[in-house]
Write a protein that holds these residues in place. Structure first.
Motif, PDB file in Angstrom:
ATOM      1  N   GLY A   1     -43.723  46.968  47.052  1.00 24.71           N
ATOM      2  CA  GLY A   1     -42.707  47.352  48.132  1.00 24.71           C
ATOM      3  C   GLY A   1     -42.701  46.194  49.330  1.00 24.71           C
ATOM      4  O   GLY A   1     -42.401  46.596  50.584  1.00 24.71           O
ATOM      5  N   VAL A   2     -43.512  45.025  49.024  1.00 27.22           N
ATOM      6  CA  VAL A   2     -43.525  44.174  49.741  1.00 27.22           C
ATOM      7  C   VAL A   2     -42.748  42.784  49.685  1.00 27.22           C
ATOM      8  O   VAL A   2     -41.697  42.295  50.346  1.00 27.22           O
ATOM      9  N   ASN A   3     -43.049  42.387  48.327  1.00 27.53           N
ATOM     10  CA  ASN A   3     -42.483  40.981  47.834  1.00 27.53           C
ATOM     11  C   ASN A   3     -42.075  40.943  46.326  1.00 27.53           C
ATOM     12  O   ASN A   3     -42.018  40.244  46.068  1.00 27.53           O
ATOM     13  N   ASN A   4     -42.156  42.163  45.806  1.00 30.61           N
ATOM     14  CA  ASN A   4     -41.918  42.285  44.315  1.00 30.61           C
ATOM     15  C   ASN A   4     -40.575  42.420  43.677  1.00 30.61           C
ATOM     16  O   ASN A   4     -39.993  43.484  43.059  1.00 30.61           O
ATOM     17  N   HIS A   5     -40.041  41.208  44.310  1.00 30.16           N
ATOM     18  CA  HIS A   5     -38.444  41.184  43.700  1.00 30.16           C
ATOM     19  C   HIS A   5     -38.203  39.673  43.646  1.00 30.16           C
ATOM     20  O   HIS A   5     -38.632  38.974  44.638  1.00 30.16           O
ATOM     21  N   ALA A   6     -37.460  39.034  42.702  1.00 28.97           N
ATOM     22  CA  ALA A   6     -37.195  37.618  42.555  1.00 28.97           C
ATOM     23  C   ALA A   6     -36.562  37.223  43.633  1.00 28.97           C
ATOM     24  O   ALA A   6     -36.832  35.966  44.006  1.00 28.97           O
ATOM     25  N   ALA A   7     -35.741  37.940  44.473  1.00 24.59           N
ATOM     26  CA  ALA A   7     -34.936  37.307  45.266  1.00 24.59           C
ATOM     27  C   ALA A   7     -35.641  37.139  46.750  1.00 24.59           C
ATOM     28  O   ALA A   7     -35.602  36.138  47.415  1.00 24.59           O
ATOM     29  N   ILE A   8     -36.736  37.798  46.789  1.00 25.97           N
ATOM     30  CA  ILE A   8     -37.895  37.684  47.783  1.00 25.97           C
ATOM     31  C   ILE A   8     -38.574  36.556  47.653  1.00 25.97           C
ATOM     32  O   ILE A   8     -38.717  35.603  48.383  1.00 25.97           O
ATOM     33  N   VAL A   9     -39.248  36.541  46.355  1.00 25.64           N
ATOM     34  CA  VAL A   9     -40.081  35.173  45.968  1.00 25.64           C
ATOM     35  C   VAL A   9     -39.419  33.779  46.044  1.00 25.64           C
ATOM     36  O   VAL A   9     -39.886  33.049  46.673  1.00 25.64           O
ATOM     37  N   GLN A  10     -37.988  33.781  45.578  1.00 30.55           N
ATOM     38  CA  GLN A  10     -37.484  32.535  45.695  1.00 30.55           C
ATOM     39  C   GLN A  10     -37.066  32.184  47.277  1.00 30.55           C
ATOM     40  O   GLN A  10     -37.233  31.198  47.581  1.00 30.55           O
ATOM     41  N   ALA A  11     -36.669  33.339  48.004  1.00 28.44           N
ATOM     42  CA  ALA A  11     -36.616  32.988  49.522  1.00 28.44           C
ATOM     43  C   ALA A  11     -37.575  32.414  50.084  1.00 28.44           C
ATOM     44  O   ALA A  11     -37.746  31.496  51.000  1.00 28.44           O
ATOM     45  N   LEU A  12     -38.754  33.062  49.933  1.00 28.82           N
ATOM     46  CA  LEU A  12     -40.095  32.640  50.510  1.00 28.82           C
ATOM     47  C   LEU A  12     -40.500  31.098  49.969  1.00 28.82           C
ATOM     48  O   LEU A  12     -40.830  30.219  50.952  1.00 28.82           O
ATOM     49  N   SER A  13     -40.265  30.888  48.749  1.00 31.89           N
ATOM     50  CA  SER A  13     -40.599  29.600  48.028  1.00 31.89           C
ATOM     51  C   SER A  13     -39.687  28.559  48.241  1.00 31.89           C
ATOM     52  O   SER A  13     -40.232  27.378  48.897  1.00 31.89           O
TER      53      SER A  13
END
Ligand code: PLP
Ligand code: SF4
Length: 398
Positions: free
Chosen positions: A268-280
């Protein structure tokens, strides 16, 4: 594309000078139920945590970090990191006060030193953090109000590092090492630099995330003087990368201090590929290397924030092939009870034999890797030049 970073919203009753002063940020931290209720429209599940949680893990946030969270919606990712939830008090599937086995004698030779891998140690110089993350893995230590290490323990820890000749790296951790003063930090760095065999120093800190104004000109100059020092930071969500945080990262890198990021996958914080890629991608743009993507440790009260291993693997697999290798964090789990880290990599191998391995790559290419002939292993003729060094490292942890 030129990536943009927005300023954090400063409350109107706070001056720009106060906001930019990290000591003010620490002094003005939200610490109590009342502080949180004044800042957020608390949800019943959060109120219950405050009311029923006599044993609740420390609660604390800088005003800066709190301003990044939604005031009205308790499901907001940053709000989930910094606000306690009644589920912290539920009976967990696996709850460990010390999931990494850091208090085992074999890993904890003297107070404040964790020696798990032969060439490097953790040195816990303070137990204070400016934000207490709800998923913290070191709840057995953080926020026990021991603050900066006592003189006797400090000397004992330095002695241990001095006499353990195979150590090449010291990782300052805690708590958050950048909550101590510039003067104290300078002393620690200078003392470590006097030890001949210490090559690399790391500073593990969440300050660039929760109080980026801590990364002052004076601080980066102190760190630069003790080079090579790597700064390991801990961004979990792209919204944590504000203009202030971006400036902090760039100031570090511009002074020759490499910045690496360790994120934790959180439900519920960052467990989606779209979020990990945006952060990275944003981190990479700022020249901070995404290093680890951790599976959340089974620390007490974290069940509702932990992803399943399957969920984490799924995210990693989706990113594979679509995210630059430079931006790709390494998915990793700490084996409970101090088993050490292990990596996860998507399995592209379809068959394995002495002669060859068969693969189906990330986008479906079928191919084989065939071993060379002859298979006699030739030792490099000069390897003995490096053997003494290697043996010293290997023998430093029995
Ligand atoms: C994670 C960890 C380290 C650092 O490991 P790296 O893989 O080098 O980043 C060192 N000591 C302990 C006890 C750790 O848990
Ligand atoms: S900054 Fe690190 S040590 Fe401090 S509470 Fe967060 S996870 Fe724990």
């Amino acid at each position: 594309m030129k990536l943009k970073f927005e300023n954090a919203p400063r409350p109107s009753n706070v001056t720009q000078d106060q906001w930019q002063d990290w000591a003010w940020q620490l002094r003005s931290s939200l610490k109590s139920h009342a502080d949180y209720a004044a800042f957020f429209d608390l949800h019943q599940s959060e109120k219950n945590a405050f009311e029923k949680g006599q044993q609740l893990f420390n609660v604390r946030s800088t005003p800066y970090y709190a301003s990044l969270a939604s005031r009205t919606n308790h499901l907001d990712p940053i709000r989930r990191i910094l606000t306690p939830h009644e589920k912290e008090l539920y009976d967990p599937k696996q709850a460990q006060l010390d999931p990494l086995g850091e208090r085992k004698n074999s890993n904890n030779p003297v107070p404040r030193i964790i020696h798990r891998y032969s060439d490097r140690v953790l040195f816990l110089i303070t137990d204070i953090c400016s934000v207490y993350c709800r998923y913290c893995t070191r709840k057995h230590f953080t926020g026990a109000d021991q603050a900066f290490i006592k003189k006797s323990e400090y000397e004992q820890a330095l002695d241990y590092i001095k006499k353990t000749k195979g150590l090449r790296e010291v990782i300052l951790s805690g708590g958050d090492p950048l909550t101590i003063s510039d003067g104290q930090l300078e002393r620690v760095l200078t003392d470590l630099r006097k030890i001949e065999h210490v090559e690399i120093i790391r500073i593990g800190t969440r300050m660039p995330v929760v109080a980026p104004m801590r990364i002052t000109q004076n601080l980066v100059e102190i760190i630069r003087r003790s080079k090579p020092v790597f700064l390991m930071t801990h961004f979990n969500h792209p919204r944590e990368l504000t203009a202030e945080a971006a400036e902090a990262i760039e100031r570090l890198v511009d002074h020759g201090i490499p910045v690496m990021n360790q994120m934790v996958l959180l439900n519920g914080v960052n467990n989606h590929a779209a979020i990990v890629q945006a952060l990275s991608r944003r981190l990479l743009y700022l020249r901070a290397k995404p290093y680890y993507m951790f599976q959340c440790d089974p620390s007490i009260g974290t069940d509702y924030l932990r992803t399943t291993v399957e969920n984490s693997l799924q995210i990693q697999k989706e990113l594979w092939g679509h995210l630059s290798g430079l931006a790709m964090p390494q998915l990793s789990v700490d084996i409970p009870d101090g088993g050490g880290k292990t990596y996860y990599v998507p399995n592209f191998e379809k068959s394995v034999s002495l002669e060859k391995r068969e693969y189906v790559g990330w986008d479906g290419v079928h191919a084989e890797y065939i071993n060379p002939e002859p298979t006699e292993i030739v030792q490099p003729m000069d390897y003995e030049m490096y053997l003494a060094e290697w043996n010293e490292i290997r023998q430093s942890k029995n």
